[in-house]
Design a protein around this motif. Structure first.
Motif, short mmCIF file in Angstrom:
data_model
loop_
_atom_site.label_atom_id
_atom_site.label_comp_id
_atom_site.label_asym_id
_atom_site.label_seq_id
_atom_site.Cartn_x
_atom_site.Cartn_y
_atom_site.Cartn_z
N MET A 96 41.15 18.12 62.27
CA MET A 96 41.35 18.92 63.48
C MET A 96 42.83 19.07 63.79
N GLY A 97 43.58 17.98 63.67
CA GLY A 97 45.01 18.03 63.97
C GLY A 97 45.75 18.99 63.05
N THR A 98 45.37 18.98 61.77
CA THR A 98 46.02 19.89 60.82
C THR A 98 45.71 21.34 61.15
N ILE A 99 44.44 21.63 61.42
CA ILE A 99 44.05 23.01 61.76
C ILE A 99 44.76 23.47 63.02
N TRP A 100 44.77 22.61 64.04
CA TRP A 100 45.40 23.00 65.31
C TRP A 100 46.91 23.13 65.17
N PRO A 111 35.92 7.57 58.87
CA PRO A 111 35.33 8.90 59.10
C PRO A 111 35.89 9.58 60.35
N VAL A 112 36.14 8.79 61.40
CA VAL A 112 36.73 9.36 62.62
C VAL A 112 38.16 9.83 62.35
N THR A 113 38.90 9.05 61.59
CA THR A 113 40.27 9.42 61.25
C THR A 113 40.30 10.70 60.43
N TYR A 114 39.35 10.84 59.52
CA TYR A 114 39.27 12.07 58.73
C TYR A 114 39.03 13.27 59.64
N GLY A 172 38.85 9.28 48.45
CA GLY A 172 39.32 8.26 47.51
C GLY A 172 39.56 6.93 48.17
N ALA A 173 39.88 6.98 49.49
CA ALA A 173 40.11 5.73 50.23
C ALA A 173 38.83 5.23 50.87
N GLY A 174 37.71 5.92 50.61
CA GLY A 174 36.43 5.48 51.20
C GLY A 174 36.20 6.03 52.58
N GLY A 175 36.92 7.16 52.93
CA GLY A 175 36.80 7.67 54.28
C GLY A 175 35.61 8.55 54.52
N SER A 176 35.06 9.15 53.48
CA SER A 176 33.92 10.02 53.66
C SER A 176 33.08 10.01 52.42
#
Length: 292
Positions: free
Chosen positions: A219-223, A211-214, A287-291
């Motif tokens: 944020m990284g993509t938006i910035w 979840p933190v990685t997501y 799909g990887a279980g991240g959220s």
């Protein structure tokens, strides 16, 4: 009923100031941006409705194609590396430096985060000069000087290096807090089972931080799509069109050409790409279980 009504009034009173600020500084400007994208507007004269003319120009403009390509390249050069490096550094600090030295490292890496982007870009532009410190270090290893900011093949890489260096400290703090939130019993059980440092990192830390990685990837993509000041101070969008980005194109259209309608149209294109990439990330990580 009267108590519930009073509670509702109080809640609305607390929410209203924030809602008003959101309305004035976010929602209304967004709606105005959509309206101006259908107009020809130079600030001096009243806007003229021109329909889809700006959108027709958008898909034929070579500057838009170049800026979109450069923005995507910049995103691919910055987001994965800053995410990976900050995760590894956070894990190393938690694993072996839960002391004053670790606190010093976290503080030192966070200093670039709070530094001005203009200042950072200016300093690194000096360092990347032909006779700058970067080429001086390379010269110690008998490597010929590199024209970092004057070569189309290295300019976007140079800007990406600076952005990664500047943002690592921010994501490091987030990852560090996420790792500290993982129950210590997981690691204790893994040690009892004979798991090494890498195994604990791979099978406990990384899955627990999805979840933190997501969050960090989003944020990284938006910035990365909003990058402007570092490019403005380091390369000015050059050489040629090699570091021209979507936001820089918006700036050029709005404040150099005074074509606010076309700038608004380009800004909407930027918004669409950010939304699409965010949705793709969400689906992949879900799909990887991240959220959930």
């Amino acid at each position: 009923m009267r108590k519930l009504k009073n509670d509702g009034v109080q809640a609305a009173a607390f929410i209203f100031p924030s809602f008003l600020l959101l309305l004035i500084f976010s929602l209304i400007p967004a709606l105005m941006n959509i309206f101006f994208s259908f107009t020809k507007f130079n600030v001096v004269q009243p806007p003229q409705i021109i329909g889809l003319a700006n959108y027709g120009r958008l898909f034929k403009d070579p500057y838009i194609a170049a800026s979109l390509r450069n923005t995507l390249v910049y995103m691919l050069l910055t987001v994965p590396f800053q995410t990976f490096i900050s995760l590894v550094l956070a894990a190393l600090l938690v694993e072996g430096f839960k002391n004053r030295f670790g606190e010093f490292i976290r503080s030192a890496l966070f200093i670039p985060v709070i530094a001005s982007n203009v200042l950072v870009g200016t300093l690194w532009a000096i360092m990347f000069q032909h006779q700058g410190i970067i080429n001086g270090i390379l010269g110690l290893f008998s490597i010929n000087p590199v024209n970092w900011l004057g070569d189309k093949n290295t300019a976007i890489v140079s800007v990406s290096i600076v952005s990664v260096w500047k943002d690592i400290g921010y994501y490091l703090v987030i990852y560090y807090a996420g790792i500290m939130d993982i129950p210590a019993t997981y690691y204790e059980a893994a040690r009892v089972d004979g798991a090494g440092t890498f195994q604990r990192f791979w099978y406990i830390t990384i899955p627990s931080l999805k979840p933190v990685t997501y969050l960090i990837l989003t944020m990284g993509t938006i910035w990365s799509f909003q990058v402007f000041d570092i490019i403005y101070t380091m390369t000015g969008g050059g050489p040629g069109l090699s570091t021209l980005t979507l936001v820089y194109t918006v700036y050029t259209s709005a404040f150099k050409e005074f074509n606010m309608g076309y700038a608004a149209c380009t800004a909407l294109l930027l918004l669409c790409f950010v939304l699409i990439l965010s949705l793709i990330q969400k689906r992949v990580l879900r799909g990887a279980g991240g959220s959930e």
